[in-house]
Design a protein around this motif. Structure first.
Motif, PDB file in Angstrom:
ATOM      1  N   MET A   9       0.938  -1.359   0.019  1.00  0.00           N
ATOM      2  CA  MET A   9       0.040  -0.052   0.165  1.00  0.00           C
ATOM      3  C   MET A   9       1.066   1.245   0.033  1.00  0.00           C
ATOM      4  O   MET A   9       2.061   1.183   0.527  1.00  0.00           O
ATOM      5  CB  MET A   9      -0.781   0.122   1.338  1.00  0.00           C
ATOM      6  CG  MET A   9      -1.705   1.299   1.281  1.00  0.00           C
ATOM      7  SD  MET A   9      -3.252   1.244   0.478  1.00  0.00           S
ATOM      8  CE  MET A   9      -4.224   2.439   1.027  1.00  0.00           C
ATOM      9  N   LEU A  10       0.681   2.244  -0.815  1.00  0.00           N
ATOM     10  CA  LEU A  10       1.149   3.394  -0.667  1.00  0.00           C
ATOM     11  C   LEU A  10       0.424   4.759  -0.507  1.00  0.00           C
ATOM     12  O   LEU A  10      -0.109   5.317  -1.399  1.00  0.00           O
ATOM     13  CB  LEU A  10       1.872   3.737  -2.149  1.00  0.00           C
ATOM     14  CG  LEU A  10       3.095   4.789  -2.277  1.00  0.00           C
ATOM     15  CD1 LEU A  10       4.184   4.608  -1.415  1.00  0.00           C
ATOM     16  CD2 LEU A  10       3.640   4.823  -3.652  1.00  0.00           C
ATOM     17  N   SER A  11       0.052   4.865   1.011  1.00  0.00           N
ATOM     18  CA  SER A  11      -0.975   5.704   1.458  1.00  0.00           C
ATOM     19  C   SER A  11      -0.440   7.107   1.212  1.00  0.00           C
ATOM     20  O   SER A  11       0.882   7.600   1.645  1.00  0.00           O
ATOM     21  CB  SER A  11      -1.516   5.328   2.634  1.00  0.00           C
ATOM     22  OG  SER A  11      -2.250   6.327   3.149  1.00  0.00           O
ATOM     23  N   PHE A  12      -1.096   8.290   1.012  1.00  0.00           N
ATOM     24  CA  PHE A  12      -0.811   9.493   1.228  1.00  0.00           C
ATOM     25  C   PHE A  12      -0.330   9.945   2.432  1.00  0.00           C
ATOM     26  O   PHE A  12       0.516  10.897   2.641  1.00  0.00           O
ATOM     27  CB  PHE A  12      -2.000  10.388   0.563  1.00  0.00           C
ATOM     28  CG  PHE A  12      -1.696  11.913   0.771  1.00  0.00           C
ATOM     29  CD1 PHE A  12      -0.824  12.338  -0.076  1.00  0.00           C
ATOM     30  CD2 PHE A  12      -2.532  12.810   1.676  1.00  0.00           C
ATOM     31  CE1 PHE A  12      -0.519  13.787   0.017  1.00  0.00           C
ATOM     32  CE2 PHE A  12      -2.230  14.200   1.545  1.00  0.00           C
ATOM     33  CZ  PHE A  12      -1.416  14.606   0.775  1.00  0.00           C
ATOM     34  N   HIS A 246       7.385  -0.510 -16.271  1.00  0.00           N
ATOM     35  CA  HIS A 246       7.339  -1.448 -14.783  1.00  0.00           C
ATOM     36  C   HIS A 246       6.237  -1.457 -13.958  1.00  0.00           C
ATOM     37  O   HIS A 246       5.432  -0.285 -14.134  1.00  0.00           O
ATOM     38  CB  HIS A 246       8.507  -0.673 -14.044  1.00  0.00           C
ATOM     39  CG  HIS A 246      10.053  -0.863 -14.822  1.00  0.00           C
ATOM     40  ND1 HIS A 246      10.651  -1.912 -14.808  1.00  0.00           N
ATOM     41  CD2 HIS A 246      10.634   0.187 -15.176  1.00  0.00           C
ATOM     42  CE1 HIS A 246      11.786  -1.740 -15.213  1.00  0.00           C
ATOM     43  NE2 HIS A 246      11.920  -0.520 -15.491  1.00  0.00           N
ATOM     44  N   GLU A 247       6.070  -2.305 -13.289  1.00  0.00           N
ATOM     45  CA  GLU A 247       4.979  -2.369 -12.572  1.00  0.00           C
ATOM     46  C   GLU A 247       4.987  -1.451 -11.305  1.00  0.00           C
ATOM     47  O   GLU A 247       6.128  -1.318 -10.876  1.00  0.00           O
ATOM     48  CB  GLU A 247       5.124  -3.991 -11.797  1.00  0.00           C
ATOM     49  CG  GLU A 247       3.412  -4.140 -11.097  1.00  0.00           C
ATOM     50  CD  GLU A 247       2.832  -5.378 -10.610  1.00  0.00           C
ATOM     51  OE1 GLU A 247       2.022  -5.796 -10.485  1.00  0.00           O
ATOM     52  OE2 GLU A 247       4.201  -6.162 -10.347  1.00  0.00           O
ATOM     53  N   THR A 248       3.894  -0.601 -10.950  1.00  0.00           N
ATOM     54  CA  THR A 248       3.954   0.565 -10.296  1.00  0.00           C
ATOM     55  C   THR A 248       2.882   0.364  -9.119  1.00  0.00           C
ATOM     56  O   THR A 248       1.827  -0.088  -9.541  1.00  0.00           O
ATOM     57  CB  THR A 248       3.663   1.816 -11.051  1.00  0.00           C
ATOM     58  OG1 THR A 248       4.898   1.966 -12.014  1.00  0.00           O
ATOM     59  CG2 THR A 248       3.732   3.031 -10.162  1.00  0.00           C
ATOM     60  N   GLN A 249       3.266   0.535  -7.693  1.00  0.00           N
ATOM     61  CA  GLN A 249       2.116   0.849  -6.943  1.00  0.00           C
ATOM     62  C   GLN A 249       1.783   2.045  -6.622  1.00  0.00           C
ATOM     63  O   GLN A 249       2.815   3.000  -6.531  1.00  0.00           O
ATOM     64  CB  GLN A 249       2.893   0.073  -5.423  1.00  0.00           C
ATOM     65  CG  GLN A 249       1.837   0.244  -4.327  1.00  0.00           C
ATOM     66  CD  GLN A 249       0.690  -0.652  -4.529  1.00  0.00           C
ATOM     67  OE1 GLN A 249       0.724  -1.853  -5.075  1.00  0.00           O
ATOM     68  NE2 GLN A 249      -0.356  -0.343  -4.022  1.00  0.00           N
ATOM     69  N   ALA A 250       0.517   2.332  -6.907  1.00  0.00           N
ATOM     70  CA  ALA A 250       0.015   3.847  -7.175  1.00  0.00           C
ATOM     71  C   ALA A 250      -0.262   4.503  -5.630  1.00  0.00           C
ATOM     72  O   ALA A 250      -0.535   3.667  -4.755  1.00  0.00           O
ATOM     73  CB  ALA A 250      -1.222   3.984  -7.679  1.00  0.00           C
ATOM     74  N   VAL A 251       0.063   5.791  -5.586  1.00  0.00           N
ATOM     75  CA  VAL A 251      -0.317   6.599  -4.282  1.00  0.00           C
ATOM     76  C   VAL A 251      -1.805   6.354  -4.086  1.00  0.00           C
ATOM     77  O   VAL A 251      -2.637   6.536  -5.106  1.00  0.00           O
ATOM     78  CB  VAL A 251       0.078   7.870  -4.725  1.00  0.00           C
ATOM     79  CG1 VAL A 251      -0.428   8.804  -3.225  1.00  0.00           C
ATOM     80  CG2 VAL A 251       1.679   7.988  -4.566  1.00  0.00           C
TER      81      VAL A 251
END
Length: 270
Positions: A9-12, A246-251
């Motif tokens: 998880m890439l949370s704000f 590339h695969e990216t984990q989004a914000v």
């Protein structure tokens, strides 16, 4: 290049992430972090000026539209948020620099108004000092364009053009947006809008998740073969011209975080 393990998880609200986002130059928004550990961002002033987001069911396109639009709003942009479900972008209703439209009649009127604004800006002949950047964020673009066509067919007079003026306005914003500081973020395959290769080239950034192989080939023809699609929430592949994919984990920015951030920017608690 060595790959890194993406966060789940890439949370704000993650430590230091908000500060990194706030430090980005005007016109730039963070998409997420790739498997190379690099920050993947949208730059509206480099290359083509628009963004296409396309996902399968539950792929996070609504969240992506909200997260990108919010970052540009924080930098002083205004936004027109077209929300055909009427409930996907309720955050937008509370902000003074955002126009939110849900029903098709309202979306039609907003886009015809956009055509007027586009022409006003173009008449300034590049002197856009003090004119805010305008983000046009359209959720479910394919279904919305079809509904706009049906709406126009029902109400148009015999002496009026057959093509919906709202659809024409959207197409004109895509073609002339750079000169007018108008930027379109579409959610969907946008078959009607992106019928030709040259139209697709107006979208420098294409963000895909959980799409079919056929959709990948149409929207990302230079990035072949299609990679394996992840079912993990917030995972996207970002295509930006000839850059590696590339695969990216989004914000992820929630409705509440966006409203709090934009209405009380001095509050350090996201």
């Amino acid at each position: 290049m060595k790959k890194t393990v993406l966060p789940k998880m890439l949370s704000f609200s993650a430590p230091d992430l908000r500060e990194q986002i706030e430090a980005l130059p005007e016109g730039t928004a963070l998409i997420g972090i790739s498997t190379t550990g690099q920050a993947i961002a949208v730059d509206l002033d480099a290359e083509a000026p628009h963004v296409l987001v396309c996902t399968g069911a539950g792929g996070g396109s609504t969240t992506m539209l909200r997260t990108l639009t919010a970052q540009f709003l924080h930098q002083g942009a205004h936004a027109l948020v077209l929300d055909p479900k009427r409930i996907s972008h309720l955050w937008a209703k509370t902000l003074p620099t955002v126009t939110h439209r849900g029903n098709i009649a309202g979306i039609h009127d907003a886009l015809t108004g956009l055509a007027t604004e586009l022409q006003r800006r173009l008449r300034l002949d590049g002197d856009l000092t003090g004119v805010p950047r305008l983000i046009v964020a359209m959720d479910e673009a394919d279904a919305t364009v079809r509904q706009l066509a049906r709406y126009w067919k029902t109400f148009r007079r015999n002496d009026e053009p057959r093509t919906s003026p709202a659809v024409i306005a959207l197409e004109e914003a895509i073609w002339a947006g750079r000169e007018a500081r108008i930027h379109v973020i579409l959610d969907g395959r946008a078959n009607r809008i992106l019928a030709g290769t040259s139209a697709r080239e107006q979208f420098a950034t294409v963000i895909l998740s959980r799409v079919t192989t056929d959709t990948w080939r149409r929207l990302a023809p230079i990035a072949v073969p299609a990679p394996k699609q992840s079912r993990h929430p917030g995972r996207f592949h970002v295509i930006q011209h000839d850059r590696p994919v590339h695969e990216t984990q989004a914000v992820v920015m929630t409705d509440a975080e966006v409203v709090d951030w934009l209405t009380d920017p001095d509050n350090n608690q996201s």
